[in-house]
Design an enzyme around this catalytic site. Structure first.
Site, PDB file in Angstrom:
ATOM      1  N   THR A   1      17.997 -49.696  24.237  1.00  0.00           N
ATOM      2  CA  THR A   1      18.567 -51.034  24.179  1.00  0.00           C
ATOM      3  C   THR A   1      19.005 -51.271  22.742  1.00  0.00           C
ATOM      4  O   THR A   1      18.180 -51.308  21.830  1.00  0.00           O
ATOM      5  CB  THR A   1      17.551 -52.095  24.618  1.00  0.00           C
ATOM      6  OG1 THR A   1      17.173 -51.840  25.971  1.00  0.00           O
ATOM      7  CG2 THR A   1      18.159 -53.486  24.516  1.00  0.00           C
TER       8      THR A   1
ATOM      9  N   LYS B   1      12.881 -56.989  19.017  1.00  0.00           N
ATOM     10  CA  LYS B   1      14.161 -56.412  18.583  1.00  0.00           C
ATOM     11  C   LYS B   1      15.278 -56.764  19.569  1.00  0.00           C
ATOM     12  O   LYS B   1      16.364 -57.179  19.164  1.00  0.00           O
ATOM     13  CB  LYS B   1      14.008 -54.899  18.449  1.00  0.00           C
ATOM     14  CG  LYS B   1      15.290 -54.130  18.166  1.00  0.00           C
ATOM     15  CD  LYS B   1      15.925 -53.536  19.440  1.00  0.00           C
ATOM     16  CE  LYS B   1      15.034 -52.513  20.087  1.00  0.00           C
ATOM     17  NZ  LYS B   1      15.683 -51.875  21.270  1.00  0.00           N
TER      18      LYS B   1
ATOM     19  N   LYS C   1      22.340 -55.432  29.480  1.00  0.00           N
ATOM     20  CA  LYS C   1      20.900 -55.371  29.171  1.00  0.00           C
ATOM     21  C   LYS C   1      20.447 -56.638  28.451  1.00  0.00           C
ATOM     22  O   LYS C   1      19.309 -57.095  28.637  1.00  0.00           O
ATOM     23  CB  LYS C   1      20.604 -54.141  28.313  1.00  0.00           C
ATOM     24  CG  LYS C   1      19.119 -53.955  27.981  1.00  0.00           C
ATOM     25  CD  LYS C   1      18.251 -53.810  29.239  1.00  0.00           C
ATOM     26  CE  LYS C   1      16.749 -53.773  28.908  1.00  0.00           C
ATOM     27  NZ  LYS C   1      16.333 -52.540  28.247  1.00  0.00           N
TER      28      LYS C   1
END
Length: 292
Positions: free
Chosen positions: A101, A244, A176
């Site tokens: 990701t 993150k 995502k």
């Protein structure tokens, strides 16, 4: 057509999910080269027949298809675009698939650099955690050229069951972000529901039997709430990596002049947990926020 007889695969990143994903490729009969910052993490794969390489650049010279599943966008950029990286050392006609990701803008940057070298680059982040990785039932969100997606789909089928082409380079990463935004607020609801049940004197496991199959049902409620109740906070997905992801999503939302209050709240709660030493716990450790 990629087959075990004519295809060599490289896999970079043998952590919680990557180890299982690479193992599924080995089980399908593919010759596999692996690389990780810590060789010990690849030990199980090496015992099963995978071969070790010392650098991403070395792997790029050996493999037709290379899959990456690492931690942060900075790792992705170094692995792909560094001096000893995949793009500068890759073979024309080879395929690079980043399942980390990462930032959509970085996916587009990699795609452009790869195309100039005659290399096919795809961004294909996943959802499903450690369970999905082990069972090869990941949801895979793909960005890149449509013909590249069709070519590589048989390999992706060895890793997941819900594989959807989303559009040009970066589209997989944007998808995502949608996934992580939905999970972030949902995790708050899952934890609050469990804590509420406990404080009301109910049996939380019995409560789950009622609410997991109704309108409140979600993957997190079915799979992570039982871990909370069992005191299992081992990572299927690290809190530090979720933070993150949320940072990336917030940055992208700001570029689109979009407010994301639910996501921002979730990020602040997880950052508090990280400050308390929970950064290497699984995302279900959000439950502990109400226990500290």
């Amino acid at each position: 057509m990629f087959t075990p007889e004519n295809t060599v695969i490289g896999f970079i990143g043998t952590g919680v999910m990557g180890k299982s994903m690479a193992g599924n490729l080995l089980a399908a009969g593919y010759q596999l080269f692996v690389y990780s910052r810590t060789k010990e993490k690849a030990g199980e794969l090496l015992d099963k027949g995978a071969q070790w390489v010392e650098t991403p650049g070395e792997m790029a010279k050996k493999a037709t298809i290379i899959i990456t599943m690492v931690g942060y966008p900075s790792d992705v950029e170094e692995i792909y675009l560094g001096e000893n990286g995949l793009v500068s050392n890759g073979q024309p006609g080879s395929f690079l698939i980043d399942m980390t990701t990462s930032a959509p803008s970085l996916a587009m940057k990699i795609s452009k650099a790869a195309k100039e070298k005659g290399i096919h680059a795809i961004d294909a982040p996943v959802s499903g955690g450690d369970i999905g990785a082990k069972e090869a039932k990941l949801s895979i969100m793909v960005g890149g050229e449509a013909e590249d997606f069709e070519a590589i789909k048989p390999i992706l089928n060895l890793l997941g069951t819900n594989i959807v082409y989303q559009g040009k380079a970066g589209a997989g990463q944007h998808t995502k972000m949608c996934n992580q935004i939905a999970i972030a607020s949902n995790m708050i609801g899952v934890c609050e529901a469990i804590i509420y049940a406990e404080k009301a004197g109910l049996d939380p496991e019995s409560v789950l039997k009622s609410i997991t199959t109704g309108a409140a049902g979600s993957w997190s409620l079915s799979n992570l709430a039982p871990r909370m109740l069992n005191g299992n906070f081992e990572p299927g997905f690290y809190i530090k990596h979720f933070i993150k992801d949320m940072k990336i999503a917030i940055d992208e939302a700001e570029h689109m002049e979009m407010k994301v209050p639910g996501l921002s709240l979730a990020k602040s709660l997880y950052e508090q947990l990280a400050e308390m030493g929970e950064e290497n716990s699984g995302t279900q450790a959000l439950y502990k926020y109400w226990k500290f």
